[in-house]
Write a protein that holds these residues in place. Sequence first.
Motif, PDB file in Angstrom:
ATOM      1  N   PHE A 118       0.853  -1.184   0.000  1.00 20.11           N
ATOM      2  CA  PHE A 118       0.000   0.000   0.000  1.00 20.11           C
ATOM      3  C   PHE A 118       0.891   1.237   0.000  1.00 20.11           C
ATOM      4  O   PHE A 118       1.829   1.322   0.787  1.00 20.11           O
ATOM      5  N   THR A 119       0.611   2.170  -0.887  1.00 16.92           N
ATOM      6  CA  THR A 119       1.352   3.425  -0.946  1.00 16.92           C
ATOM      7  C   THR A 119       0.372   4.581  -0.842  1.00 16.92           C
ATOM      8  O   THR A 119      -0.581   4.664  -1.610  1.00 16.92           O
ATOM      9  N   ILE A 120       0.608   5.460   0.110  1.00 20.87           N
ATOM     10  CA  ILE A 120      -0.251   6.627   0.286  1.00 20.87           C
ATOM     11  C   ILE A 120       0.508   7.871  -0.162  1.00 20.87           C
ATOM     12  O   ILE A 120       1.698   8.017   0.110  1.00 20.87           O
ATOM     13  N   SER A 121      -0.183   8.754  -0.878  1.00 20.99           N
ATOM     14  CA  SER A 121       0.422  10.006  -1.323  1.00 20.99           C
ATOM     15  C   SER A 121      -0.676  11.063  -1.381  1.00 20.99           C
ATOM     16  O   SER A 121      -1.862  10.744  -1.300  1.00 20.99           O
ATOM     17  N   ARG A 122      -0.268  12.305  -1.531  1.00 26.79           N
ATOM     18  CA  ARG A 122      -1.243  13.393  -1.567  1.00 26.79           C
ATOM     19  C   ARG A 122      -0.785  14.500  -2.510  1.00 26.79           C
ATOM     20  O   ARG A 122       0.415  14.674  -2.741  1.00 26.79           O
ATOM     21  N   ASP A 123      -1.744  15.233  -3.022  1.00 35.06           N
ATOM     22  CA  ASP A 123      -1.488  16.405  -3.851  1.00 35.06           C
ATOM     23  C   ASP A 123      -2.219  17.561  -3.191  1.00 35.06           C
ATOM     24  O   ASP A 123      -3.440  17.709  -3.337  1.00 35.06           O
ATOM     25  N   ASN A 124      -1.499  18.379  -2.454  1.00 36.65           N
ATOM     26  CA  ASN A 124      -2.128  19.470  -1.706  1.00 36.65           C
ATOM     27  C   ASN A 124      -2.709  20.543  -2.623  1.00 36.65           C
ATOM     28  O   ASN A 124      -3.667  21.215  -2.254  1.00 36.65           O
ATOM     29  N   ALA A 125      -2.144  20.704  -3.785  1.00 35.87           N
ATOM     30  CA  ALA A 125      -2.675  21.693  -4.725  1.00 35.87           C
ATOM     31  C   ALA A 125      -4.069  21.310  -5.202  1.00 35.87           C
ATOM     32  O   ALA A 125      -4.889  22.165  -5.538  1.00 35.87           O
ATOM     33  N   LYS A 126      -4.338  20.008  -5.206  1.00 32.90           N
ATOM     34  CA  LYS A 126      -5.640  19.513  -5.642  1.00 32.90           C
ATOM     35  C   LYS A 126      -6.512  19.051  -4.482  1.00 32.90           C
ATOM     36  O   LYS A 126      -7.618  18.563  -4.705  1.00 32.90           O
ATOM     37  N   ASN A 127      -5.986  19.180  -3.248  1.00 31.32           N
ATOM     38  CA  ASN A 127      -6.729  18.709  -2.069  1.00 31.32           C
ATOM     39  C   ASN A 127      -7.183  17.262  -2.253  1.00 31.32           C
ATOM     40  O   ASN A 127      -8.331  16.906  -1.978  1.00 31.32           O
ATOM     41  N   THR A 128      -6.274  16.433  -2.708  1.00 29.68           N
ATOM     42  CA  THR A 128      -6.617  15.054  -3.008  1.00 29.68           C
ATOM     43  C   THR A 128      -5.621  14.088  -2.389  1.00 29.68           C
ATOM     44  O   THR A 128      -4.416  14.351  -2.367  1.00 29.68           O
ATOM     45  N   LEU A 129      -6.151  12.984  -1.904  1.00 28.24           N
ATOM     46  CA  LEU A 129      -5.364  11.918  -1.293  1.00 28.24           C
ATOM     47  C   LEU A 129      -5.396  10.704  -2.202  1.00 28.24           C
ATOM     48  O   LEU A 129      -6.461  10.334  -2.706  1.00 28.24           O
ATOM     49  N   TYR A 130      -4.232  10.074  -2.415  1.00 26.70           N
ATOM     50  CA  TYR A 130      -4.126   8.947  -3.341  1.00 26.70           C
ATOM     51  C   TYR A 130      -3.484   7.745  -2.668  1.00 26.70           C
ATOM     52  O   TYR A 130      -2.266   7.764  -2.443  1.00 26.70           O
ATOM     53  N   PRO A 131      -4.228   6.717  -2.391  1.00 19.68           N
ATOM     54  CA  PRO A 131      -3.610   5.470  -1.995  1.00 19.68           C
ATOM     55  C   PRO A 131      -3.595   4.498  -3.166  1.00 19.68           C
ATOM     56  O   PRO A 131      -4.484   4.526  -4.005  1.00 19.68           O
ATOM     57  N   GLN A 132      -2.600   3.669  -3.235  1.00 17.74           N
ATOM     58  CA  GLN A 132      -2.573   2.617  -4.233  1.00 17.74           C
ATOM     59  C   GLN A 132      -2.188   1.321  -3.542  1.00 17.74           C
ATOM     60  O   GLN A 132      -1.240   1.292  -2.756  1.00 17.74           O
ATOM     61  N   MET A 133      -2.926   0.268  -3.846  1.00 14.05           N
ATOM     62  CA  MET A 133      -2.627  -1.031  -3.271  1.00 14.05           C
ATOM     63  C   MET A 133      -2.256  -1.998  -4.386  1.00 14.05           C
ATOM     64  O   MET A 133      -3.028  -2.209  -5.317  1.00 14.05           O
ATOM     65  N   ASN A 134      -1.069  -2.556  -4.293  1.00 10.89           N
ATOM     66  CA  ASN A 134      -0.631  -3.569  -5.236  1.00 10.89           C
ATOM     67  C   ASN A 134      -0.862  -4.962  -4.645  1.00 10.89           C
ATOM     68  O   ASN A 134      -0.835  -5.141  -3.433  1.00 10.89           O
ATOM     69  N   SER A 135      -1.074  -5.922  -5.532  1.00  5.49           N
ATOM     70  CA  SER A 135      -1.308  -7.314  -5.113  1.00  5.49           C
ATOM     71  C   SER A 135      -2.354  -7.401  -4.006  1.00  5.49           C
ATOM     72  O   SER A 135      -2.090  -7.930  -2.921  1.00  5.49           O
ATOM     73  N   PRO A 136      -3.541  -6.846  -4.233  1.00  2.00           N
ATOM     74  CA  PRO A 136      -4.574  -6.932  -3.198  1.00  2.00           C
ATOM     75  C   PRO A 136      -4.960  -8.380  -2.926  1.00  2.00           C
ATOM     76  O   PRO A 136      -4.839  -9.243  -3.804  1.00  2.00           O
ATOM     77  N   LYS A 137      -5.400  -8.618  -1.714  1.00  2.53           N
ATOM     78  CA  LYS A 137      -5.790  -9.956  -1.283  1.00  2.53           C
ATOM     79  C   LYS A 137      -7.285  -9.969  -0.945  1.00  2.53           C
ATOM     80  O   LYS A 137      -7.848  -8.927  -0.614  1.00  2.53           O
ATOM     81  N   PRO A 138      -7.920 -11.111  -0.995  1.00  2.59           N
ATOM     82  CA  PRO A 138      -9.343 -11.169  -0.615  1.00  2.59           C
ATOM     83  C   PRO A 138      -9.596 -10.606   0.780  1.00  2.59           C
ATOM     84  O   PRO A 138     -10.652 -10.003   1.017  1.00  2.59           O
ATOM     85  N   GLU A 139      -8.642 -10.743   1.684  1.00  3.78           N
ATOM     86  CA  GLU A 139      -8.825 -10.211   3.031  1.00  3.78           C
ATOM     87  C   GLU A 139      -8.742  -8.697   3.084  1.00  3.78           C
ATOM     88  O   GLU A 139      -8.988  -8.090   4.130  1.00  3.78           O
ATOM     89  N   ASP A 140      -8.406  -8.057   1.971  1.00  2.45           N
ATOM     90  CA  ASP A 140      -8.448  -6.600   1.894  1.00  2.45           C
ATOM     91  C   ASP A 140      -9.852  -6.090   1.575  1.00  2.45           C
ATOM     92  O   ASP A 140     -10.083  -4.876   1.539  1.00  2.45           O
ATOM     93  N   THR A 141     -10.773  -6.995   1.319  1.00  4.14           N
ATOM     94  CA  THR A 141     -12.150  -6.604   1.045  1.00  4.14           C
ATOM     95  C   THR A 141     -12.749  -5.887   2.248  1.00  4.14           C
ATOM     96  O   THR A 141     -12.732  -6.405   3.367  1.00  4.14           O
TER      97      THR A 141
END
Length: 125
Positions: A68-91
């Motif tokens: 899981f990688t979390i990042s943000r763009d303050n100029a856009k007031n937006t938060l971006y997480p990305q999850m690689n290789s998600p698992k069923p238990e991430d549901t």
Amino acid sequence: QAQLVESGGGLVQAVGSLRLSCAASGRTFSSYALGWFRQAPGKEREFVAAISWSGSSKNYADSVKGRFTISRDNAKNTLYPQMNSPKPEDTAVYYCTGTQKSSYISGNLRQYDYWGQGTQVTVSS
């Protein structure tokens, strides 16, 4: 009125990747720490990740660390997480959250002031 709106949830294959976003409106969140929590059916809401106002400090739950990688763009007031290789238990329903404590990146949900409505993420194997 402050508002956080999540998007990007849905059905994801376990071999793929998941990208969510959280848009903040009604208030400038660039000085706020932001984070993600999730809640699976029948379970308590749990911490996933958090990022300080500048993006220089990040914290991840052990269950998602490395995926899981979390990042943000303050100029856009937006938060971006990305999850690689998600698992069923991430549901779970994933919630975006924010706190006026600009450097707070710990996992105590009571310290967060604002919450989005949540977006459902379902990971199929």
